[in-house]
Design an enzyme around this catalytic site. Structure first.
Site, PDB file in Angstrom:
ATOM      1  N   SER A  69     -34.775  21.277  10.455  1.00 17.52           N
ATOM      2  CA  SER A  69     -35.054  20.584  11.711  1.00 17.52           C
ATOM      3  C   SER A  69     -35.289  19.099  11.452  1.00 17.52           C
ATOM      4  O   SER A  69     -34.436  18.432  10.872  1.00 17.52           O
ATOM      5  CB  SER A  69     -36.245  21.249  12.408  1.00 17.52           C
ATOM      6  N   ASP A  83     -28.779  27.664  19.766  1.00 15.12           N
ATOM      7  CA  ASP A  83     -29.996  26.936  19.393  1.00 15.12           C
ATOM      8  C   ASP A  83     -30.361  26.013  20.549  1.00 15.12           C
ATOM      9  O   ASP A  83     -29.622  25.074  20.861  1.00 15.12           O
ATOM     10  CB  ASP A  83     -29.761  26.137  18.113  1.00 15.12           C
ATOM     11  N   HIS A 101     -33.776  28.205  16.518  1.00 18.18           N
ATOM     12  CA  HIS A 101     -33.849  26.996  15.709  1.00 18.18           C
ATOM     13  C   HIS A 101     -34.383  27.248  14.301  1.00 18.18           C
ATOM     14  O   HIS A 101     -34.422  26.324  13.496  1.00 18.18           O
ATOM     15  CB  HIS A 101     -34.753  25.988  16.439  1.00 18.18           C
TER      16      HIS A 101
END
Length: 268
Positions: free
Chosen positions: A95, A217, A245
């Site tokens: 991320s 996502d 995610h």
């Protein structure tokens, strides 16, 4: 300050294998890698750590000035690798840590052999033809909600981030992780995460890079993965048959396979 205690560094796996450093994302700590780290450790030396302000890191090391930008976190990664005398590192960033990995490789290009960007987003805000997944008003509303009621925001957002509504235990785990984070630190980290724009930094990446995204996502849509691939010369994009995610929790075996194959492959 002792880097290992500052970032709660944990080293597992083989001493003779390539080194894989795992960097977690917003609202998490190294525990989010718990389903993939042991499998990777069978083949690699694996370095886990907590970003300052997360997990069991030294909270006294946190300051809003240093961590108002991703450069502060990237500098921590470089310092950690230097302290452990790591070379030819395969740096895996999840991320927002994917962009920290990009910045760390720019800060110390000789130290990192490869990058793995797991569900990355260089910019969360839509801009012209670029689709980041959110409007600026979406992000402003998200940050305002976080600021006014962090625990309520965590309970609402964590299941959205995790996806997989048929597996509510995953969303609950992420919610608990969010709730363990100091709200004042979380607010600064959230602003740093969701307002950063690192699109221009992608073209500076010179090491082999693997981009891993989920098929679905809500935070980093497929267009973002394709954009990152197109901006990093010679990079490879792999789309997992996974949702959410955090595929290291929702699809750990596929995530391990993608990371391990890339990390073990010889550099051309």
């Amino acid at each position: 300050m002792n880097v290992r205690s500052k970032n709660n560094v944990v080293v597992i796996g083989r001493d003779d294998g390539p080194t894989v450093v795992l960097a977690h994302g917003f609202g998490c700590d190294q525990n989010l890698w718990r389903l993939v780290a042991p499998a990777l450790a069978a083949q690699f030396r694996v370095v886990l750590f907590d970003h300052v302000g997360a997990g069991k890191s030294d909270l006294n090391a946190w300051s809003p000035e240093r961590y108002a930008t991703l450069d502060g976190y990237a500098a921590d990664i470089v310092e950690l690798c230097a302290d452990l005398e790591l070379r030819d590192v395969v740096l895996v960033g999840h991320s927002v840590s994917a962009m920290m990995a990009v910045l760390a490789a720019a800060q110390d290009p000789g130290r990192f052999a490869k990058l793995v960007l797991l569900t990355p987003s260089p910019c969360y805000i839509d801009d012209g033809d670029y689709r980041g997944g959110f409007s600026r008003s979406d992000i402003d509303e998200l940050l305002e909600s976080l600021d006014s009621n962090y625990l309520g925001w965590s309970a609402t957002m964590a299941p959205v981030i995790m996806g997989n509504p048929e597996r509510p235990e995953l969303g609950a785990e992420l919610t608990e992780s969010f709730c363990r984070t100091d709200p004042a630190i979380a607010r600064v980290f959230a602003q740093t995460t969701f307002l950063s724009d690192n699109r221009a930094d992608l073209a500076q990446v010179t090491v082999p890079t693997l981009i891993i995204q989920s098929r679905e996502d809500a935070i980093a849509p497929p267009e973002v993965g394709r954009f990152v691939r197109d901006q990093i010369s010679g990079s490879t994009l792999v789309t997992l048959d996974a949702t959410g995610h955090c595929p290291q929790l929702s699809a750990p075996e596929a995530t391990v396979r993608a990371i391990a194959e890339f990390a073990a492959a010889s550099v051309p």
